[in-house]
Design a protein around this motif. Structure first.
Motif, PDB file in Angstrom:
ATOM      1  N   PRO A 160      15.405  -1.399  -1.546  1.00 43.05           N
ATOM      2  CA  PRO A 160      15.435  -2.408  -2.610  1.00 43.05           C
ATOM      3  C   PRO A 160      14.522  -2.100  -3.782  1.00 43.05           C
ATOM      4  O   PRO A 160      14.754  -2.588  -4.890  1.00 43.05           O
ATOM      5  CB  PRO A 160      15.015  -3.701  -1.892  1.00 43.05           C
ATOM      6  CG  PRO A 160      14.332  -3.255  -0.645  1.00 43.05           C
ATOM      7  CD  PRO A 160      14.992  -1.980  -0.251  1.00 43.05           C
ATOM      8  N   LEU A 161      13.484  -1.279  -3.586  1.00 43.55           N
ATOM      9  CA  LEU A 161      12.605  -0.930  -4.697  1.00 43.55           C
ATOM     10  C   LEU A 161      13.355  -0.193  -5.805  1.00 43.55           C
ATOM     11  O   LEU A 161      12.974  -0.257  -6.985  1.00 43.55           O
ATOM     12  CB  LEU A 161      11.434  -0.083  -4.211  1.00 43.55           C
ATOM     13  CG  LEU A 161      10.357  -0.821  -3.413  1.00 43.55           C
ATOM     14  CD1 LEU A 161       9.354   0.162  -2.843  1.00 43.55           C
ATOM     15  CD2 LEU A 161       9.660  -1.870  -4.269  1.00 43.55           C
ATOM     16  N   LEU A 162      14.445   0.495  -5.449  1.00 42.59           N
ATOM     17  CA  LEU A 162      15.210   1.214  -6.458  1.00 42.59           C
ATOM     18  C   LEU A 162      15.922   0.265  -7.413  1.00 42.59           C
ATOM     19  O   LEU A 162      16.288   0.669  -8.525  1.00 42.59           O
ATOM     20  CB  LEU A 162      16.221   2.149  -5.781  1.00 42.59           C
ATOM     21  CG  LEU A 162      15.613   3.246  -4.889  1.00 42.59           C
ATOM     22  CD1 LEU A 162      16.712   4.081  -4.270  1.00 42.59           C
ATOM     23  CD2 LEU A 162      14.635   4.116  -5.664  1.00 42.59           C
ATOM     24  N   LEU A 163      16.115  -0.991  -7.010  1.00 44.72           N
ATOM     25  CA  LEU A 163      16.713  -1.973  -7.908  1.00 44.72           C
ATOM     26  C   LEU A 163      15.815  -2.274  -9.106  1.00 44.72           C
ATOM     27  O   LEU A 163      16.285  -2.764 -10.141  1.00 44.72           O
ATOM     28  CB  LEU A 163      16.997  -3.279  -7.159  1.00 44.72           C
ATOM     29  CG  LEU A 163      18.141  -3.283  -6.151  1.00 44.72           C
ATOM     30  CD1 LEU A 163      18.194  -4.624  -5.431  1.00 44.72           C
ATOM     31  CD2 LEU A 163      19.468  -2.989  -6.833  1.00 44.72           C
ATOM     32  N   LEU A 164      14.518  -1.983  -8.967  1.00 45.69           N
ATOM     33  CA  LEU A 164      13.586  -2.252 -10.059  1.00 45.69           C
ATOM     34  C   LEU A 164      13.670  -1.211 -11.168  1.00 45.69           C
ATOM     35  O   LEU A 164      13.156  -1.434 -12.264  1.00 45.69           O
ATOM     36  CB  LEU A 164      12.151  -2.309  -9.513  1.00 45.69           C
ATOM     37  CG  LEU A 164      11.879  -3.388  -8.459  1.00 45.69           C
ATOM     38  CD1 LEU A 164      10.455  -3.266  -7.928  1.00 45.69           C
ATOM     39  CD2 LEU A 164      12.124  -4.776  -9.039  1.00 45.69           C
ATOM     40  N   LEU A 165      14.314  -0.078 -10.900  1.00 45.88           N
ATOM     41  CA  LEU A 165      14.402   0.976 -11.905  1.00 45.88           C
ATOM     42  C   LEU A 165      15.500   0.646 -12.919  1.00 45.88           C
ATOM     43  O   LEU A 165      16.583   0.179 -12.544  1.00 45.88           O
ATOM     44  CB  LEU A 165      14.697   2.321 -11.250  1.00 45.88           C
ATOM     45  CG  LEU A 165      13.702   2.800 -10.191  1.00 45.88           C
ATOM     46  CD1 LEU A 165      14.081   4.179  -9.697  1.00 45.88           C
ATOM     47  CD2 LEU A 165      12.285   2.807 -10.734  1.00 45.88           C
ATOM     48  N   PRO A 166      15.267   0.909 -14.204  1.00 43.34           N
ATOM     49  CA  PRO A 166      16.280   0.574 -15.213  1.00 43.34           C
ATOM     50  C   PRO A 166      17.530   1.440 -15.126  1.00 43.34           C
ATOM     51  O   PRO A 166      18.619   1.003 -15.494  1.00 43.34           O
ATOM     52  CB  PRO A 166      15.542   0.790 -16.540  1.00 43.34           C
ATOM     53  CG  PRO A 166      14.421   1.721 -16.217  1.00 43.34           C
ATOM     54  CD  PRO A 166      14.017   1.389 -14.810  1.00 43.34           C
ATOM     55  N   TYR A 176       0.851  -1.193   0.000  1.00 43.71           N
ATOM     56  CA  TYR A 176       0.000   0.000   0.000  1.00 43.71           C
ATOM     57  C   TYR A 176       0.882   1.237   0.000  1.00 43.71           C
ATOM     58  O   TYR A 176       2.103   1.178   0.243  1.00 43.71           O
ATOM     59  CB  TYR A 176      -0.918   0.016   1.223  1.00 43.71           C
ATOM     60  CG  TYR A 176      -0.180   0.228   2.525  1.00 43.71           C
ATOM     61  CD1 TYR A 176       0.024   1.517   3.025  1.00 43.71           C
ATOM     62  CD2 TYR A 176       0.352  -0.842   3.241  1.00 43.71           C
ATOM     63  CE1 TYR A 176       0.722   1.725   4.200  1.00 43.71           C
ATOM     64  CE2 TYR A 176       1.044  -0.644   4.410  1.00 43.71           C
ATOM     65  CZ  TYR A 176       1.235   0.638   4.885  1.00 43.71           C
ATOM     66  OH  TYR A 176       1.947   0.854   6.036  1.00 43.71           O
ATOM     67  N   LEU A 177       0.261   2.370  -0.227  1.00 45.20           N
ATOM     68  CA  LEU A 177       0.936   3.657  -0.083  1.00 45.20           C
ATOM     69  C   LEU A 177      -0.089   4.721   0.273  1.00 45.20           C
ATOM     70  O   LEU A 177      -1.292   4.562   0.022  1.00 45.20           O
ATOM     71  CB  LEU A 177       1.711   4.040  -1.345  1.00 45.20           C
ATOM     72  CG  LEU A 177       0.968   4.165  -2.677  1.00 45.20           C
ATOM     73  CD1 LEU A 177       0.187   5.470  -2.822  1.00 45.20           C
ATOM     74  CD2 LEU A 177       1.958   4.051  -3.833  1.00 45.20           C
ATOM     75  N   PRO A 181       7.467  -8.776  -4.555  1.00 47.48           N
ATOM     76  CA  PRO A 181       7.945  -8.096  -5.771  1.00 47.48           C
ATOM     77  C   PRO A 181       6.803  -7.587  -6.639  1.00 47.48           C
ATOM     78  O   PRO A 181       6.880  -6.478  -7.192  1.00 47.48           O
ATOM     79  CB  PRO A 181       8.751  -9.186  -6.478  1.00 47.48           C
ATOM     80  CG  PRO A 181       9.171 -10.128  -5.394  1.00 47.48           C
ATOM     81  CD  PRO A 181       8.053 -10.123  -4.410  1.00 47.48           C
ATOM     82  N   ALA A 182       5.734  -8.384  -6.762  1.00 45.44           N
ATOM     83  CA  ALA A 182       4.594  -7.951  -7.586  1.00 45.44           C
ATOM     84  C   ALA A 182       3.957  -6.689  -7.015  1.00 45.44           C
ATOM     85  O   ALA A 182       3.552  -5.788  -7.759  1.00 45.44           O
ATOM     86  CB  ALA A 182       3.562  -9.070  -7.691  1.00 45.44           C
ATOM     87  N   ALA A 183       3.863  -6.602  -5.678  1.00 47.35           N
ATOM     88  CA  ALA A 183       3.292  -5.401  -5.055  1.00 47.35           C
ATOM     89  C   ALA A 183       4.172  -4.190  -5.312  1.00 47.35           C
ATOM     90  O   ALA A 183       3.671  -3.090  -5.604  1.00 47.35           O
ATOM     91  CB  ALA A 183       3.120  -5.629  -3.562  1.00 47.35           C
ATOM     92  N   GLY A 184       5.488  -4.368  -5.218  1.00 47.94           N
ATOM     93  CA  GLY A 184       6.391  -3.256  -5.488  1.00 47.94           C
ATOM     94  C   GLY A 184       6.257  -2.749  -6.905  1.00 47.94           C
ATOM     95  O   GLY A 184       6.160  -1.532  -7.147  1.00 47.94           O
ATOM     96  N   ARG A 185       6.222  -3.659  -7.872  1.00 44.60           N
ATOM     97  CA  ARG A 185       6.094  -3.249  -9.276  1.00 44.60           C
ATOM     98  C   ARG A 185       4.738  -2.606  -9.549  1.00 44.60           C
ATOM     99  O   ARG A 185       4.641  -1.633 -10.299  1.00 44.60           O
ATOM    100  CB  ARG A 185       6.312  -4.453 -10.190  1.00 44.60           C
ATOM    101  CG  ARG A 185       7.751  -4.965 -10.204  1.00 44.60           C
ATOM    102  CD  ARG A 185       7.957  -5.967 -11.333  1.00 44.60           C
ATOM    103  NE  ARG A 185       7.102  -7.145 -11.183  1.00 44.60           N
ATOM    104  CZ  ARG A 185       7.464  -8.249 -10.546  1.00 44.60           C
ATOM    105  NH1 ARG A 185       8.665  -8.334  -9.979  1.00 44.60           N
ATOM    106  NH2 ARG A 185       6.637  -9.283 -10.473  1.00 44.60           N
TER     107      ARG A 185
END
Length: 393
Positions: A264-270, A210-211, A235-239
């Motif tokens: 760790p969410l910043l690891l999802l950024l390209p 959530y946010l 991971p699915a929630a983060g994306r």
């Protein structure tokens, strides 16, 4: 002192509360109407210092907890510390804090944490830097995700128990995060003079993240999205949540939230289309050494027996020699003899306790005295992720 009016205690009546509001307004350059509203909200937790019946200084103690290696340690946050302008320079703040800490220890709190406007005052009563709060600022155009596998919807009032459970599961895996109480949750849900909109994502097993989002208007019709809370268990929630934030990129320039230096969410950024900025080093005071050491967790698979000696001018029960035995992720403390191989004061112990400073770092500035073998053992027992707090209080 006015008869029947103790030097330290809770505000008594409207006159005391008005004095507190006036001190807060002047100490924090706050409009009087805002300080009155703040006092009304925090009244049950406010304490005052009096002299001849007049309120000289005030502080607010907020009951909550803090997580270390998955275990909750009882903690009281300190906020709203202010001194009447005419009483400054007379030691009122130090007297206030000494009284407050004695009360909190008597109530059973093991720790106290605060964000310092000035460090010398709090160091005088045993606080030291013990963790950090960072701002994470992401360029919205970089959030070009197309994750839609989880359902996203606005948060309803009936979702609050599930939201708070998700937060607690998340926070218990983060070093130093709060086990929030009502006061801090209110700051998340109702930021002052702003509106927070909540959204959650659900999977087959319920809420996964959530946010809470505040939209701040910038120039040229652009917005900044500030998140008062941002939690993803999977991971699915983060994306999915990052996709939702990216859906605002036609109007939003940046997305901002607070937390640890490494998210760790910043690891999802390209790309590295973000900035991480230090906002504060928060300070911690250990109120009860045995309770603090026995209620926190320790790294699994680590064991050892540490002999150490502490000095604490305010609480003599914290002074002297101790033996800490760690095994199975738990610690047991007992009084030791004269075999103390590591010596420090209560301030250095705060930085060691949270893992903010390593034993070697403390030794390098003279805050800790120990031989090499003891430093290696203490490093093993107290090492871990850097302690952080996303919340202000």
């Amino acid at each position: 002192m006015e008869r029947g009016r103790p030097e330290f205690g809770s505000p008594e009546g409207a006159e005391d509360l008005a004095a507190v509001a006036d001190i807060i307004a002047q100490a924090f350059a706050m409009p009087p109407a805002d300080s009155v509203a703040w006092v009304e909200k925090a009244a049950a937790n406010i304490r005052v210092l009096r002299e001849q019946g007049e309120v000289l200084a005030t502080a607010t103690a907020i009951p909550m907890g803090q997580f270390f290696f998955g275990q909750r340690v009882s903690m009281a946050g300190i906020g709203g510390v202010g001194v009447a302008p005419s009483a400054r320079g007379r030691g009122a703040a130090t007297r206030l804090m000494r009284h407050a800490l004695q009360e909190l220890r008597g109530m059973g709190f093991a720790l106290s944490v605060l964000y310092p406007a000035t460090q010398p005052l709090y160091r005088r009563v045993g606080y030291e830097q013990a963790g950090a709060r960072f701002e994470i600022r992401v360029q919205a155009h970089a959030l070009d995700f197309s994750e839609r596998s989880l359902q996203l919807r606005p948060i309803k009032a009936s979702d609050q128990p599930a939201i708070q459970e998700v937060y607690r599961r998340y926070a218990s895996t983060r070093q130093g995060y709060l086990d929030r109480g009502p006061y801090v949750w209110d700051r998340v849900l109702h930021p002052r003079k702003e509106t927070a909109y909540g959204f959650l994502v659900e999977g087959a097993n319920g809420v996964e993240g959530y946010l809470y989002l505040v939209r701040r208007s910038k120039v040229d019709l652009q917005q900044e999205l500030f998140l008062t809370d941002f939690v993803a268990l999977t991971p699915a929630a983060g994306r999915r949540l990052l996709s939702f934030l990216g859906d605002h990129r036609s109007l939003a320039r940046e997305v901002v939230w607070t937390g640890a230096q490494v998210d760790p969410l910043l690891l999802l950024l390209p790309e590295q289309t973000y900035q991480v900025k230090l906002l504060f080093h928060w300070m911690l005071r250990v109120l009860d050494v045995p309770a603090a050491l026995e209620s926190r967790g320790y790294p699994q698979g680590v064991s050892g027996t540490l002999h150490f000696e502490l000095e604490d001018e305010l609480f003599p029960d914290n002074s002297g020699s101790f033996i800490l035995e760690v095994s199975g992720g738990a610690g047991h403390i007992r009084r030791g003899g004269g075999n103390s191989l590591m010596r420090m004061d209560i301030r250095a112990f705060a930085s060691l306790y949270t893992g903010f400073m390593s034993p070697e770092a403390l030794r390098s500035v003279g805050a800790l005295v120990a031989d090499d073998a003891t430093v290696r053992l203490a490093t093993t027992l107290f090492s871990g992720p850097a302690p952080a707090l996303p919340d202000m209080f």
